[in-house]
Design a protein around this motif. Structure first.
Motif, PDB file in Angstrom:
ATOM      1  N   LEU A 124       7.371   4.366   6.603  1.00  0.00           N
ATOM      2  CA  LEU A 124       6.700   4.878   5.411  1.00  0.00           C
ATOM      3  C   LEU A 124       6.003   3.736   4.698  1.00  0.00           C
ATOM      4  CD1 LEU A 124       9.490   7.232   4.034  1.00  0.00           C
ATOM      5  CD2 LEU A 124       7.419   7.883   5.273  1.00  0.00           C
ATOM      6  N   LYS A 125       4.707   3.817   4.646  1.00  0.00           N
ATOM      7  CA  LYS A 125       3.923   2.784   3.979  1.00  0.00           C
ATOM      8  C   LYS A 125       3.792   3.155   2.501  1.00  0.00           C
ATOM      9  CE  LYS A 125       3.621   0.865   7.866  1.00  0.00           C
ATOM     10  NZ  LYS A 125       4.582  -0.147   8.194  1.00  0.00           N
ATOM     11  N   VAL A 126       4.016   2.167   1.629  1.00  0.00           N
ATOM     12  CA  VAL A 126       4.052   2.401   0.186  1.00  0.00           C
ATOM     13  C   VAL A 126       3.021   1.510  -0.501  1.00  0.00           C
ATOM     14  CG1 VAL A 126       5.547   2.339  -1.867  1.00  0.00           C
ATOM     15  CG2 VAL A 126       6.516   2.940   0.355  1.00  0.00           C
ATOM     16  N   GLN A 129      17.024   1.559   2.674  1.00  0.00           N
ATOM     17  CA  GLN A 129      16.432   0.422   1.961  1.00  0.00           C
ATOM     18  C   GLN A 129      14.922   0.554   1.834  1.00  0.00           C
ATOM     19  OE1 GLN A 129      17.687  -3.073   4.031  1.00  0.00           O
ATOM     20  NE2 GLN A 129      19.770  -2.921   3.292  1.00  0.00           N
ATOM     21  N   LYS A 130      14.454   1.736   1.544  1.00  0.00           N
ATOM     22  CA  LYS A 130      13.014   1.913   1.404  1.00  0.00           C
ATOM     23  C   LYS A 130      12.660   2.015  -0.073  1.00  0.00           C
ATOM     24  CE  LYS A 130      12.593   6.894   1.473  1.00  0.00           C
ATOM     25  NZ  LYS A 130      12.161   7.005   0.113  1.00  0.00           N
ATOM     26  N   SER A 131      11.402   1.803  -0.352  1.00  0.00           N
ATOM     27  CA  SER A 131      10.924   2.018  -1.707  1.00  0.00           C
ATOM     28  C   SER A 131       9.950   3.186  -1.665  1.00  0.00           C
ATOM     29  CB  SER A 131      10.235   0.763  -2.246  1.00  0.00           C
ATOM     30  OG  SER A 131       9.166   0.415  -1.407  1.00  0.00           O
ATOM     31  N   GLY A 132       9.846   3.908  -2.757  1.00  0.00           N
ATOM     32  CA  GLY A 132       8.981   5.076  -2.806  1.00  0.00           C
ATOM     33  C   GLY A 132       9.675   6.282  -2.211  1.00  0.00           C
ATOM     34  N   VAL A 140       3.933   6.716  -1.728  1.00  0.00           N
ATOM     35  CA  VAL A 140       3.879   6.694  -0.270  1.00  0.00           C
ATOM     36  C   VAL A 140       2.453   6.992   0.171  1.00  0.00           C
ATOM     37  CG1 VAL A 140       4.674   7.837   1.833  1.00  0.00           C
ATOM     38  CG2 VAL A 140       6.296   7.340   0.005  1.00  0.00           C
ATOM     39  N   GLU A 141       1.936   6.153   1.075  1.00  0.00           N
ATOM     40  CA  GLU A 141       0.616   6.382   1.671  1.00  0.00           C
ATOM     41  C   GLU A 141       0.806   7.365   2.817  1.00  0.00           C
ATOM     42  OE1 GLU A 141      -1.031   2.664   2.901  1.00  0.00           O
ATOM     43  OE2 GLU A 141      -1.238   1.920   0.860  1.00  0.00           O
ATOM     44  N   LEU A 142       0.629   8.634   2.525  1.00  0.00           N
ATOM     45  CA  LEU A 142       0.936   9.675   3.499  1.00  0.00           C
ATOM     46  C   LEU A 142       0.079   9.565   4.754  1.00  0.00           C
ATOM     47  CD1 LEU A 142       2.700  12.079   4.137  1.00  0.00           C
ATOM     48  CD2 LEU A 142       0.989  13.540   3.057  1.00  0.00           C
ATOM     49  N   LYS A 143      -1.199   9.294   4.611  1.00  0.00           N
ATOM     50  CA  LYS A 143      -2.091   9.211   5.773  1.00  0.00           C
ATOM     51  C   LYS A 143      -1.623   8.120   6.734  1.00  0.00           C
ATOM     52  CE  LYS A 143      -6.920   8.706   7.093  1.00  0.00           C
ATOM     53  NZ  LYS A 143      -8.295   8.539   6.646  1.00  0.00           N
ATOM     54  N   THR A 144      -1.291   6.946   6.203  1.00  0.00           N
ATOM     55  CA  THR A 144      -0.818   5.841   7.037  1.00  0.00           C
ATOM     56  C   THR A 144       0.537   6.165   7.654  1.00  0.00           C
ATOM     57  OG1 THR A 144      -1.990   4.308   5.590  1.00  0.00           O
ATOM     58  CG2 THR A 144      -0.337   3.356   7.055  1.00  0.00           C
ATOM     59  N   SER A 145       1.405   6.790   6.882  1.00  0.00           N
ATOM     60  CA  SER A 145       2.728   7.155   7.384  1.00  0.00           C
ATOM     61  C   SER A 145       2.627   8.186   8.500  1.00  0.00           C
ATOM     62  CB  SER A 145       3.595   7.684   6.240  1.00  0.00           C
ATOM     63  OG  SER A 145       3.778   6.680   5.271  1.00  0.00           O
ATOM     64  N   LYS A 146       1.707   9.141   8.361  1.00  0.00           N
ATOM     65  CA  LYS A 146       1.500  10.127   9.419  1.00  0.00           C
ATOM     66  C   LYS A 146       0.978   9.459  10.682  1.00  0.00           C
ATOM     67  CE  LYS A 146      -0.596  13.991   8.246  1.00  0.00           C
ATOM     68  NZ  LYS A 146      -1.444  14.976   7.541  1.00  0.00           N
TER      69      LYS A 146
END
Length: 130
Positions: free
Chosen positions: A14-16, A52-55, A22-28
């Motif tokens: 998950l890119k934040v 240990q994630k953020s967002g 959360v940057e949904l497009k990048t995470s997808k």
């Protein structure tokens, strides 16, 4: 039972943004990249460690990620365990479990690593149509 497992840390998946969204497009896109690594004949069980994630993902974001799984169903025939911390993170993991299971995926949310591993090692046969 033999276990072929791929462990993914949520912060790698998950890119934040710097503001915590959360940057949904990048995470997808990252999830779609995972599908190529997990395509037949590999078919790994997956453990996503979200402790240990953020967002946080919104419920709509989770639904979109499950839709990516639907589009690449063959790469997600095995089990997917989500390891989360108590609170909103676990609540969202439970929502993903429910949403994905209703669409034929074998997903479960856990707060305890050992419970997640025991579930992954359970020899329950997966159906061919799931």
């Amino acid at each position: 039972m033999d276990l072929t497992l791929r462990i993914i840390r949520a912060r790698d998946f998950l890119k934040v943004t710097p503001t915590g969204e959360v940057e949904l497009k990048t995470s997808k896109q990252t999830l779609m990249n995972l599908t190529s690594f997990n395509a037949a004949p590999r078919q790994y069980d997956i453990l996503i460690d979200a402790r240990q994630k953020s967002g946080f993902l919104t419920l709509a974001d989770i639904a979109e990620l499950v839709e990516v799984m639907l589009e690449h169903r063959d790469s997600f025939r095995s089990k997917l365990a989500i390891l989360a911390i108590p609170g909103l993170g676990f609540d969202h993991a439970k929502f993903m479990e429910l949403y994905a299971n209703n669409r034929g995926f074998h997903v479960a949310a856990f707060m305890d690593f050992e419970e997640a591993m025991n579930w992954l090692m359970d020899s329950t046969e997966l159906t061919a149509d799931a």
